[in-house]
Design a protein around this motif. Structure first.
Motif, PDB file in Angstrom:
ATOM      1  N   LYS A  33      60.621  13.315  57.163  1.00 38.03           N
ATOM      2  CA  LYS A  33      61.725  12.605  56.516  1.00 38.03           C
ATOM      3  C   LYS A  33      62.336  11.513  57.393  1.00 38.03           C
ATOM      4  CE  LYS A  33      65.245  16.143  57.382  1.00 38.03           C
ATOM      5  NZ  LYS A  33      66.164  17.042  56.682  1.00 38.03           N
ATOM      6  N   HIS A  34      62.228  11.646  58.699  1.00 34.56           N
ATOM      7  CA  HIS A  34      62.772  10.609  59.584  1.00 34.56           C
ATOM      8  C   HIS A  34      62.067   9.264  59.376  1.00 34.56           C
ATOM      9  CE1 HIS A  34      59.249  11.950  61.814  1.00 34.56           C
ATOM     10  NE2 HIS A  34      59.280  10.795  62.453  1.00 34.56           N
ATOM     11  N   LEU A  35      60.839   9.309  58.876  1.00 35.92           N
ATOM     12  CA  LEU A  35      60.095   8.074  58.640  1.00 35.92           C
ATOM     13  C   LEU A  35      60.670   7.263  57.478  1.00 35.92           C
ATOM     14  CD1 LEU A  35      56.484   9.527  59.012  1.00 35.92           C
ATOM     15  CD2 LEU A  35      57.708   8.108  60.678  1.00 35.92           C
ATOM     16  N   PHE A  36      61.523   7.898  56.664  1.00 40.76           N
ATOM     17  CA  PHE A  36      62.043   7.237  55.473  1.00 40.76           C
ATOM     18  C   PHE A  36      63.555   7.021  55.544  1.00 40.76           C
ATOM     19  CE2 PHE A  36      58.367   9.857  54.476  1.00 40.76           C
ATOM     20  CZ  PHE A  36      57.477   8.862  54.104  1.00 40.76           C
ATOM     21  N   ALA A  37      64.134   7.253  56.712  1.00 40.32           N
ATOM     22  CA  ALA A  37      65.584   7.120  56.875  1.00 40.32           C
ATOM     23  C   ALA A  37      66.065   5.705  56.574  1.00 40.32           C
ATOM     24  CB  ALA A  37      65.993   7.538  58.282  1.00 40.32           C
ATOM     25  N   ARG A  38      65.251   4.706  56.842  1.00 36.19           N
ATOM     26  CA  ARG A  38      65.649   3.317  56.587  1.00 36.19           C
ATOM     27  C   ARG A  38      65.137   2.812  55.242  1.00 36.19           C
ATOM     28  NH1 ARG A  38      66.036   0.039  62.074  1.00 36.19           N
ATOM     29  NH2 ARG A  38      66.712   1.728  63.405  1.00 36.19           N
TER      30      ARG A  38
ATOM     31  N   VAL B 240      67.768   5.428  50.262  1.00 36.34           N
ATOM     32  CA  VAL B 240      69.225   5.477  50.382  1.00 36.34           C
ATOM     33  C   VAL B 240      69.650   6.919  50.654  1.00 36.34           C
ATOM     34  CG1 VAL B 240      69.618   3.452  48.928  1.00 36.34           C
ATOM     35  CG2 VAL B 240      69.547   5.719  47.888  1.00 36.34           C
ATOM     36  N   VAL B 241      70.850   7.073  51.163  1.00 36.65           N
ATOM     37  CA  VAL B 241      71.355   8.379  51.570  1.00 36.65           C
ATOM     38  C   VAL B 241      71.334   9.377  50.403  1.00 36.65           C
ATOM     39  CG1 VAL B 241      73.387   9.612  52.435  1.00 36.65           C
ATOM     40  CG2 VAL B 241      72.757   7.410  53.415  1.00 36.65           C
ATOM     41  N   ASP B 242      71.667   8.923  49.201  1.00 35.14           N
ATOM     42  CA  ASP B 242      71.682   9.817  48.040  1.00 35.14           C
ATOM     43  C   ASP B 242      70.287  10.369  47.728  1.00 35.14           C
ATOM     44  OD1 ASP B 242      74.394   9.507  47.775  1.00 35.14           O
ATOM     45  OD2 ASP B 242      74.269   8.016  46.163  1.00 35.14           O
TER      46      ASP B 242
END
Length: 197
Positions: free
Chosen positions: A81-86, A89-91
């Motif tokens: 999941k860290h690969l998609f942090a940027r 969106v947070v939601d």
């Protein structure tokens, strides 16, 4: 007269090679990162689809018990999941987190039902064994054999076991609240990154 200093091309060659090597290394790094993100997206999309199908199946069958198949969990999401942090969106990140938390909870409840069933069988076997050991005190062999057969028959006939409602209720509650990431914008972005349909 001023002298024009000659440029030593060999002195410029080393920095040029270093610059080119650095640019190639940066390009390879970016390409590797992109492939890593794509691979993670493929696995996560597959996990979401598999878990949603398992949830739909449980809802359609209306049967929540110890015989449920193992429920898909979030190992790939936790690792990637860290690969998609940027990218997400947070939601969307929170929605997928909540979904996989629900998957973990369902699997935990399934394991609780299975553990409880096994403990019940062990308790039943222990009770039957204790009854059989008590029969050794009977002197008359015919009576001992008759009672032995009666205890064994009663133990086999008693198909009951303790079946707690709490894990089943937990699964039903989670199924209602875990949501469906596959209809979110974030899921669409993951599908695009994965380059699958």
């Amino acid at each position: 007269m001023t002298q024009v200093s000659e440029i030593n091309w060999l002195d410029l060659l080393n920095p040029a090679i270093t610059l080119v090597a650095g640019l190639i290394a940066l390009w390879v790094y970016q390409l590797n990162k992109k492939h890593q993100q794509q691979d993670a997206a493929i696995l996560i999309v597959m996990d979401i689809r598999r878990a949603e199908q398992a949830a739909r199946s449980l809802i359609e069958k209306g049967s929540i018990d110890r015989l449920m198949k193992p429920f898909p969990t979030s190992a790939n999401w936790a690792k990637g999941k860290h690969l998609f942090a940027r990218t997400l969106v947070v939601d969307d990140l929170a929605l997928i987190d909540r979904f996989f938390d629900g998957c973990e909870e369902i699997e935990s409840a399934r394991l609780s039902m299975l553990t409880l069933f096994q403990a019940t069988l062990l308790a039943k076997a222990t009770a039957s064994q204790e009854q059989l050991l008590e029969l050794s005190k009977i002197a008359d062999e015919t009576e001992r054999t008759r009672q032995h057969d009666a205890v064994v028959a009663a133990s086999k006939a008693a198909g009951y076991y303790f079946d707690a409602d709490e894990p089943k209720e937990r699964v039903a509650k989670v199924l209602q609240s875990m949501g469906r990431p596959s209809i979110s914008v974030g899921f669409s972005k993951l599908v695009q990154i994965a380059k699958i349909s």
